[in-house]
Design an enzyme around this catalytic site. Structure first.
Site, PDB file in Angstrom:
ATOM      1  N   LYS A 226    -117.503 -22.830  39.054  1.00 53.62           N
ATOM      2  CA  LYS A 226    -118.144 -21.780  38.246  1.00 53.62           C
ATOM      3  C   LYS A 226    -117.743 -21.911  36.781  1.00 53.62           C
ATOM      4  CE  LYS A 226    -119.198 -18.210  41.561  1.00 53.62           C
ATOM      5  NZ  LYS A 226    -118.796 -19.046  42.728  1.00 53.62           N
TER       6      LYS A 226
ATOM      7  N   SER B 287    -122.379 -24.257  49.486  1.00 51.57           N
ATOM      8  CA  SER B 287    -121.584 -23.162  48.938  1.00 51.57           C
ATOM      9  C   SER B 287    -121.557 -23.157  47.413  1.00 51.57           C
ATOM     10  CB  SER B 287    -120.160 -23.251  49.466  1.00 51.57           C
ATOM     11  OG  SER B 287    -119.580 -24.470  49.087  1.00 51.57           O
TER      12      SER B 287
END
Lengths: 214, 214
Positions: free
Chosen positions: B171, B132
């Site tokens: 991120k 992921s």
DNA sequence: AGTATAGCTGAACAAATGTTCTATGTCAAG
DNA sequence: CTTGACATAGAACATTTGTTCAGCTATACT
């Protein structure tokens, strides 16, 4: 501070001091140096506490050896390998010549966890320049750890030179059609693989690890 | 063997012995131990050669200190930090609780190059499960090194919990519109960023490094 | 030849360092 | 209160260990 329920304040300080001192000087402190830092006037008391620490498994002593103290945490986990930094890797350039001599020579070295390399024979590090390896999940600036070898097995991530494209690439390698075709699969599964003839491919080494510093 | 053009055989052997010995015992060898291994009968000759090695920059000596020898290669590169392995990170789960006590306690630890972490305070490692995080150039099985913190600066790669999606993500973070909006940019520039309101985002830590073992 | 110079030996020496032993104080259990 | 385990101090001691020095042996240079 650290929670060592089975240790006295003094013993914790001794442990901490040995850690600091060894880190700073490269050799362990003498009994008197420990005493002086922790605030113990008697060498026998330091020795006494060191023996307790040894009995409880925090360190190892070697009798009658000066500075013969070693933290157990070091014994177990601190193992690492020093491998040479051979330069840079970029899409357009061939790999820097990785000749036979890998012994701890001149030049820069990097320390990497030993588990990462296993036997350090023929292992070296290169720093990635540019984002051309991004489909191998490798970013600009990453350190790739390579083992020098010409052969590769199915699924190995290899550093390969594409003769026609004149490009260096890092991809997973798979043999196809009875070894007459090579499939280079990006590590990112959303990207398409490349197929090339083995003669158009020069395997330079196998990627055994990646280290990224942000 | 190693190629040290400016060193005699003896000096190379001394260097190698110090390296081995220190690695094995955790403290450097004494002059007499070096002499005995290398085959030098006189302590003065060992000292003599050590001084040469020092002058040429291969090691450091501390006068009148027993075992006061340190390889220069160690000073520069061998430094590493031990950081705790706190478990796994996956898209669906929140981060394992990273409570206050980071001292070298029980549990597993990993050794990482010191340059990677700097100050080891509040630093821990997690192993990635699943793909992921692939848009952050992080693969299944990677070890991510995190520093525990709630705030983040523009451009930091953060580990963040998306409240609505109930997902963990890694991120790059950018503040937009005077801090009323957060832009989460994948490390892979070919992918689209996500925009969320700060209240829907819980920053769990900053990613300071990634280690991948293949 | 004469003479530096590097590399070495062996022994004596001194400083650093671990070990041992006796004595003191504390504190909890008997 | 006494006893004993524990922690500590101080000093004497024994080893380990780094330093110094006089002298030896090559090799190279003048």
């Amino acid at each position: 501070m650290a929670a060592y329920p089975d240790l006295s304040d003094r013993q914790e300080r001794i442990l901490a001091f040995i850690r600091e001192f060894t880190g700073e000087y490269g050799y362990p402190p003498s009994i008197r140096q420990i005493g002086s830092d922790v605030g113990i006037s008697s060498t026998s008391v330091v020795s006494y506490n060191l023996n307790i620490l040894q009995r409880k498994g925090y360190l190892t002593r070697t009798r009658e050896v000066s500075r013969g103290v070693r933290l157990v945490e070091e014994e177990s986990t601190s193992e690492q390998s020093l491998i040479p930094m051979m330069g840079y890797i970029a899409a357009g350039d061939p790999l820097p010549i990785a000749d036979g001599d890998f012994a701890q020579g001149e030049g820069e070295q990097v320390a990497v966890p030993k588990e990462l390399v296993g036997d350090a024979e023929g292992v070296y590090a290169l720093q990635v320049r540019g984002t051309s390896m991004i489909d191998a999940l490798i970013a600009d600036g990453d350190l790739v750890i390579l083992r020098h070898q010409q052969q590769a097995q199915n699924g190995d991530m290899v550093a390969a030179w594409l003769v026609e494209e004149k490009a260096m690439t890092l991809k997973h390698l798979y043999w196809e059609r009875n070894r007459t075709l090579v499939c280079l699969q990006p590590a990112n599964p959303t990207l398409e693989p490349i197929f090339v003839h083995p003669s158009k491919l020069e395997i330079q080494g196998r990627v055994i690890g990646v280290i990224r510093q942000l």
